[in-house]
Design an enzyme around this catalytic site. Structure first.
Site, short mmCIF file in Angstrom:
data_model
loop_
_atom_site.label_atom_id
_atom_site.label_comp_id
_atom_site.label_asym_id
_atom_site.label_seq_id
_atom_site.Cartn_x
_atom_site.Cartn_y
_atom_site.Cartn_z
N HIS A 1 0.86 -1.19 0.00
CA HIS A 1 0.00 0.00 0.00
C HIS A 1 0.89 1.24 0.00
O HIS A 1 1.24 1.77 1.05
CB HIS A 1 -0.91 -0.04 1.23
CG HIS A 1 -1.94 1.05 1.28
ND1 HIS A 1 -3.09 0.95 2.04
CD2 HIS A 1 -2.00 2.26 0.67
CE1 HIS A 1 -3.81 2.05 1.89
NE2 HIS A 1 -3.16 2.87 1.07
N HIS B 1 1.23 4.74 -2.52
CA HIS B 1 0.82 5.53 -3.69
C HIS B 1 2.08 6.20 -4.20
O HIS B 1 2.70 6.99 -3.46
CB HIS B 1 -0.20 6.59 -3.29
CG HIS B 1 -1.44 6.01 -2.68
ND1 HIS B 1 -2.58 5.80 -3.39
CD2 HIS B 1 -1.70 5.58 -1.41
CE1 HIS B 1 -3.51 5.28 -2.59
NE2 HIS B 1 -2.99 5.12 -1.38
N HIS C 1 -9.52 0.75 -1.29
CA HIS C 1 -9.50 1.40 0.02
C HIS C 1 -10.91 1.30 0.61
O HIS C 1 -11.89 1.62 -0.08
CB HIS C 1 -9.15 2.88 -0.13
CG HIS C 1 -7.71 3.17 -0.39
ND1 HIS C 1 -6.98 2.59 -1.40
CD2 HIS C 1 -6.84 4.00 0.27
CE1 HIS C 1 -5.74 3.05 -1.36
NE2 HIS C 1 -5.62 3.89 -0.36
N GLU D 1 -11.15 3.30 5.95
CA GLU D 1 -10.09 4.22 6.42
C GLU D 1 -10.80 5.28 7.26
O GLU D 1 -10.63 5.35 8.47
CB GLU D 1 -9.37 4.85 5.23
CG GLU D 1 -8.29 5.86 5.63
CD GLU D 1 -7.64 6.57 4.43
OE1 GLU D 1 -8.19 6.53 3.32
OE2 GLU D 1 -6.57 7.18 4.64
N ASP E 1 1.78 4.07 2.72
CA ASP E 1 0.71 4.86 2.10
C ASP E 1 1.26 6.03 1.26
O ASP E 1 1.34 5.91 0.04
CB ASP E 1 -0.28 5.35 3.17
CG ASP E 1 -1.66 5.65 2.61
OD1 ASP E 1 -1.92 5.36 1.43
OD2 ASP E 1 -2.52 6.16 3.37
N ASP E 2 1.62 7.13 1.91
CA ASP E 2 2.14 8.32 1.22
C ASP E 2 3.33 8.84 2.03
O ASP E 2 3.22 9.84 2.75
CB ASP E 2 1.05 9.39 1.12
CG ASP E 2 -0.17 8.89 0.36
OD1 ASP E 2 -0.09 8.84 -0.88
OD2 ASP E 2 -1.17 8.52 1.00
N1 HPA Z 1 -6.75 7.21 1.06
C1 HPA Z 1 -7.42 7.47 -0.06
N2 HPA Z 1 -6.84 7.94 -1.14
C2 HPA Z 1 -5.52 8.13 -1.13
C3 HPA Z 1 -4.77 7.87 -0.01
C4 HPA Z 1 -5.43 7.37 1.14
O1 HPA Z 1 -4.84 7.11 2.21
N3 HPA Z 1 -3.50 8.18 -0.32
C5 HPA Z 1 -3.49 8.60 -1.60
N4 HPA Z 1 -4.71 8.58 -2.09
ZN ZN Z 2 -3.82 4.70 0.44
#
Ligand code: HPA
Ligand code: ZN
Length: 345
Positions: free
Chosen positions: A25, A27, A205, A208, A286-287
């Site tokens: 996971h 991006h 996703h 979250e 994630d990011d």
């Molecule tokens: N959630 C949803 N969209 C996203 C995320 C996330 O954590 N990171 C990048 N796009």
């Molecule tokens: Zn994500």
């Protein structure tokens, strides 16, 4: 389950760093560092609304998912050429190699780029070249998962799928990301059914910020194989039983959840609870450039905050390979290497 020998707490950080792991996971646009935003803006003769890297970094104070997405999409607008996409993915792969990531399945958001006039070929060819090189340069297995933006229409997702078809061999699966609440999985039921027919792996996703109901519909209507995040599942005992019974992986991202205020404090994170309930959860970044850490930062900070043990560490790494889309023999090789690290540590 593999029984892990007792490892003193002060040696846990070294073990977490040394153990091989998979990242499922990430991006790729979320690995765009502020310095690279500035260097690409310069290379592409673009003007940024920030005077310096520090000023941009100061804007990274998020209150929820949407407050992050606004800045994340703005940052991605400096990506224009195939070289830009290659440089972005190469930089991520070099960083994750240092963290002993052996397998990465990388998300990308083509609509963020094609809506600005960048071609699908530019995006996929640049990212794919870096993935091929990952194996040669670092011995990392890297592959691509194309995500649909859920705040856009299902029709736009179908157009994106169509545009990606000439590059079908360069992507292993399909995901669903962007603003979750108000954009439930069922909005994309038809396009996911089409992707399934095409033999693509499916993830989304869910849970979250959105409710457990979105995890149910991602599983039952989209028929996804993994849930990205999924941390809200612990609010629904029946859902927890389903995730356990079907061994549905949850690609959990602790620092992301902290920075987007899904949990107030890392000490409150429910990762230990998910693992102790027997779920196939693992750690992801994630990011990383927006949330303050790549893989090992996520592991180190989460373990320090929650008091998880070497047994949890083993389970997380094992789950990460198990949940990957590698074939069974490749998974076995990675798990054998993981076992060797734990036995000799
Ligand atoms: N959630 C949803 N969209 C996203 C995320 C996330 O954590 N990171 C990048 N796009
Ligand atoms: Zn994500």
């Amino acid at each position: 389950m593999h029984q892990v020998k007792n490892i003193p707490t002060d040696r846990l950080p070294d073990l977490l760093r040394a153990m091989p792991k998979a990242e499922l996971h990430i991006h790729i646009e979320g690995s765009l560092e502020p310095e690279m935003i500035f260097s690409l803006a310069k290379r592409n003769a673009l003007t940024l609304p920030y005077a310096s890297v520090d000023e941009l970094r100061r804007a990274y104070a998020f209150t929820n998912l949407q407050s992050f997405l606004d800045i994340y999409y703005a940052g991605a607008s400096v990506l224009l050429t195939e070289q830009d996409f290659y440089d972005l993915a190469s930089a991520y792969i070099a960083k994750t190699a240092i963290d002993n990531v052996a397998v990465c399945e990388i998300f990308f958001d083509p609509q963020t780029h094609t809506d600005r006039g960048v071609s699908m070929a530019t995006v996929i060819n640049g990212l794919h070249r870096a993935c091929v090189e990952a194996e040669i340069k670092h011995g990392i297995s890297a592959s691509l998962i194309m995500c649909f933006l859920r705040h856009l229409s299902e029709e736009a997702a179908f157009e994106t799928l169509e545009a990606a078809m000439p590059f079908r061999d360069k992507i292993i699966g399909i995901g669903l990301d962007s603003g979750e609440v108000g954009n439930p999985p069922e909005k994309f039921a038809k396009v996911f059914a089409k992707c399934r027919e095409l033999g693509l792996h499916l993830v989304a996703h869910a849970g979250e910020e959105g409710p457990p109901a979105y995890v149910w519909t991602a599983l039952d209507l989209l028929k996804v194989e993994r849930i990205d995040h999924g941390v809200q599942s612990s609010k629904d005992a029946l859902l927890m039983a389903r995730l356990k019974k079907d061994r549905i992986p949850l690609t959990v991202c602790p620092l992301s959840n902290l920075k987007l205020c899904v949990f107030k404090d890392l000490r409150d994170h429910n990762l230990p609870q998910l693992l102790d309930a027997g779920l196939c959860a693992m750690v992801n970044s994630d990011d990383p450039s927006y949330f303050g850490g790549y893989m090992n930062d996520n592991f180190l900070q989460t373990f320090a905050a929650t008091g998880m043990t070497a047994q949890h560490a083993y389970q997380l790494a094992h789950n990460s390979f198990e949940a990957s889309f590698l074939d069974a023999s490749a998974k076995r090789l990675h798990i054998d290497k993981l076992n060797a690290v734990f036995e000799t540590f």
